[in-house]
Design a protein around this motif. Structure first.
Motif, short mmCIF file in Angstrom:
data_model
loop_
_atom_site.label_atom_id
_atom_site.label_comp_id
_atom_site.label_asym_id
_atom_site.label_seq_id
_atom_site.Cartn_x
_atom_site.Cartn_y
_atom_site.Cartn_z
N GLN A 286 0.82 -1.22 0.00
CA GLN A 286 0.00 0.00 0.00
C GLN A 286 0.86 1.27 0.00
OE1 GLN A 286 -1.84 -1.56 3.53
NE2 GLN A 286 -1.24 0.22 4.75
N HIS A 287 2.08 1.16 0.53
CA HIS A 287 2.97 2.34 0.58
C HIS A 287 3.62 2.61 -0.77
CE1 HIS A 287 2.18 2.39 4.80
NE2 HIS A 287 2.60 1.13 4.90
N THR A 288 3.45 1.70 -1.72
CA THR A 288 3.92 1.95 -3.09
C THR A 288 2.75 2.43 -3.94
OG1 THR A 288 5.50 0.17 -2.85
CG2 THR A 288 5.02 0.86 -5.10
N ASN B 271 -12.43 -5.22 -8.33
CA ASN B 271 -12.04 -3.84 -8.60
C ASN B 271 -12.75 -2.96 -7.58
OD1 ASN B 271 -10.28 -2.99 -10.86
ND2 ASN B 271 -11.60 -4.36 -12.06
N LEU B 272 -12.00 -2.06 -6.98
CA LEU B 272 -12.58 -1.09 -6.04
C LEU B 272 -12.32 0.30 -6.60
CD1 LEU B 272 -13.88 -0.49 -3.23
CD2 LEU B 272 -11.56 -0.37 -2.32
N TYR B 273 -13.40 1.00 -6.97
CA TYR B 273 -13.28 2.34 -7.56
C TYR B 273 -13.57 3.37 -6.47
CZ TYR B 273 -13.72 -0.37 -11.85
OH TYR B 273 -13.54 -1.29 -12.86
N ILE B 274 -12.75 4.40 -6.43
CA ILE B 274 -12.87 5.42 -5.38
C ILE B 274 -12.79 6.82 -5.98
CG2 ILE B 274 -11.91 6.27 -3.18
CD1 ILE B 274 -10.46 3.54 -2.93
N TRP B 275 -13.71 7.69 -5.58
CA TRP B 275 -13.61 9.11 -5.93
C TRP B 275 -14.37 9.94 -4.90
CZ3 TRP B 275 -16.66 5.60 -8.56
CH2 TRP B 275 -18.01 5.88 -8.70
N PRO B 276 -14.08 11.24 -4.80
CA PRO B 276 -14.72 12.05 -3.76
C PRO B 276 -16.24 12.14 -3.95
CG PRO B 276 -12.84 13.20 -4.71
CD PRO B 276 -13.08 12.01 -5.57
N ALA B 277 -16.95 12.06 -2.83
CA ALA B 277 -18.41 12.15 -2.86
C ALA B 277 -18.83 13.60 -2.81
CB ALA B 277 -18.99 11.39 -1.67
N GLU B 278 -20.01 13.88 -3.37
CA GLU B 278 -20.50 15.26 -3.34
C GLU B 278 -20.97 15.64 -1.93
OE1 GLU B 278 -23.26 15.40 -6.61
OE2 GLU B 278 -21.53 15.13 -7.93
N PRO C 56 -7.83 6.32 -0.26
CA PRO C 56 -7.32 5.45 0.80
C PRO C 56 -6.92 4.11 0.19
CG PRO C 56 -9.72 5.60 0.90
CD PRO C 56 -9.28 6.50 -0.21
N VAL C 57 -5.68 3.68 0.41
CA VAL C 57 -5.20 2.42 -0.17
C VAL C 57 -4.76 1.50 0.96
CG1 VAL C 57 -3.52 1.34 -1.72
CG2 VAL C 57 -4.38 3.64 -2.24
N LYS C 58 -5.37 0.32 1.04
CA LYS C 58 -5.01 -0.63 2.09
C LYS C 58 -4.88 -2.03 1.49
CE LYS C 58 -4.68 1.62 5.95
NZ LYS C 58 -5.31 2.88 5.81
N ALA D 97 -16.04 -5.37 1.61
CA ALA D 97 -16.51 -3.99 1.82
C ALA D 97 -16.35 -3.58 3.28
CB ALA D 97 -17.97 -3.87 1.38
N ARG D 98 -16.63 -4.52 4.17
CA ARG D 98 -16.52 -4.22 5.59
C ARG D 98 -15.05 -3.93 5.97
NH1 ARG D 98 -19.23 -8.61 7.55
NH2 ARG D 98 -20.86 -7.93 6.12
N LEU D 99 -14.13 -4.72 5.40
CA LEU D 99 -12.71 -4.48 5.67
C LEU D 99 -12.31 -3.08 5.21
CD1 LEU D 99 -11.16 -7.88 4.52
CD2 LEU D 99 -11.21 -6.98 6.84
N VAL D 100 -12.77 -2.71 4.01
CA VAL D 100 -12.43 -1.39 3.47
C VAL D 100 -12.96 -0.30 4.39
CG1 VAL D 100 -12.75 0.20 1.52
CG2 VAL D 100 -12.39 -2.25 1.09
#
Ligand code: ZN
Length: 255
Positions: free
Chosen positions: A146-148, A199-206, A162-164, A248-251
């Protein structure tokens, strides 16, 4: 060429509407810019998925009943008038008005047409399928660290996803890539669960308030989406719903 211009021109480029020099400029930009290249690939994938039958909505069942009963009614009231040719005119008028009414209802009632979430889900299925087609499509940065992966996104996105890694819980992180979804650049994290990929897609929520998970199924894939810590999350996999929920719960707990 700046990204904004390139992305406006991508539709015209796909439709072959640009002149040669404009086309070359768009091509050149896409060679140099991963975000726009990804927007182009998504548009191509989305266009082919529009040809997919799952996006066609059949008319509601009671519409057929309404047309039939209206036809019967008109035919009965006209049974006395035997003048051939004119006999079917009121039926045609009734049929046309029923169809017009159906169209008005279809446009007015949001539940009857694909919503924004439906289209986004379709976009996500296309993106997920494409990411699985070639190993080189799965990740732009290949690492279970995750640190890379996290710093790799620096400067490529206007937010820090957030990357884990969840290797110890059986969901190892394989890498990350940039994608273009929902009209913006998003982070895509690639995970594995035994022989399944996520695949986990992430972007800022409104809006910043968290929402519970919403599950959906599309073309055999399980999808889960939720909002947490000001970010939208969409997870997709051919993994069963229970294990995807566990992921999803882990995330969420890692936030
Ligand atoms: Zn660009």
């Amino acid at each position: 060429m700046i990204c904004e211009t390139a992305q406006e021109l991508i539709h015209g480029y796909l439709d072959g509407e640009l002149d040669l020099s404009r086309s070359l400029e768009v091509e050149q930009h896409m060679k140099e810019c991963q975000v726009c290249a990804s927007a182009y690939r998504n548009q191509t994938a989305l266009r082919s998925s529009f040809k997919n039958s799952s996006l066609y909505y059949s008319a509601p069942e009671n519409l057929e009943k309404r047309i039939r009963s209206s036809l019967r009614r008109e035919a009965k009231s006209e049974v006395g008038r035997r003048s051939f040719g004119w006999r079917w005119l009121p039926v045609g008028v009734a049929l046309a008005s029923v169809l017009l009414m159906a169209l008005v209802v279809w446009r007015a009632v949001p539940g009857l047409r694909p919503s924004g979430d439906d289209l986004l889900a379709q976009e996500i299925v296309s993106n997920h399928v494409r990411s699985l087609q070639l190993e080189s499509h799965r990740a732009d940065v290949i690492s279970s660290d995750q640190h890379t992966v996290k710093p790799w996104f620096d400067g490529k996105l206007d937010f820090a996803p957030p990357v884990k890694d969840f290797s110890s819980q059986g969901f190892p992180l394989l890498g990350g890539r940039l994608e273009y979804l929902n009209n913006r650049a998003v982070a895509a994290l690639f995970y594995q669960r035994q022989k399944h990929y996520i695949n986990l897609y992430i972007w800022p929520a409104e809006q910043s308030n968290a929402t519970g998970e919403v599950a959906a199924k599309r073309q055999g894939y399980n999808l889960l989406h939720w909002t947490n810590s000001g970010m939208n999350f969409w997870a997709i996999s051919d993994l069963n719903g229970v294990e995807l929920q566990e992921f999803a719960r882990l995330v969420q707990e890692a936030q």
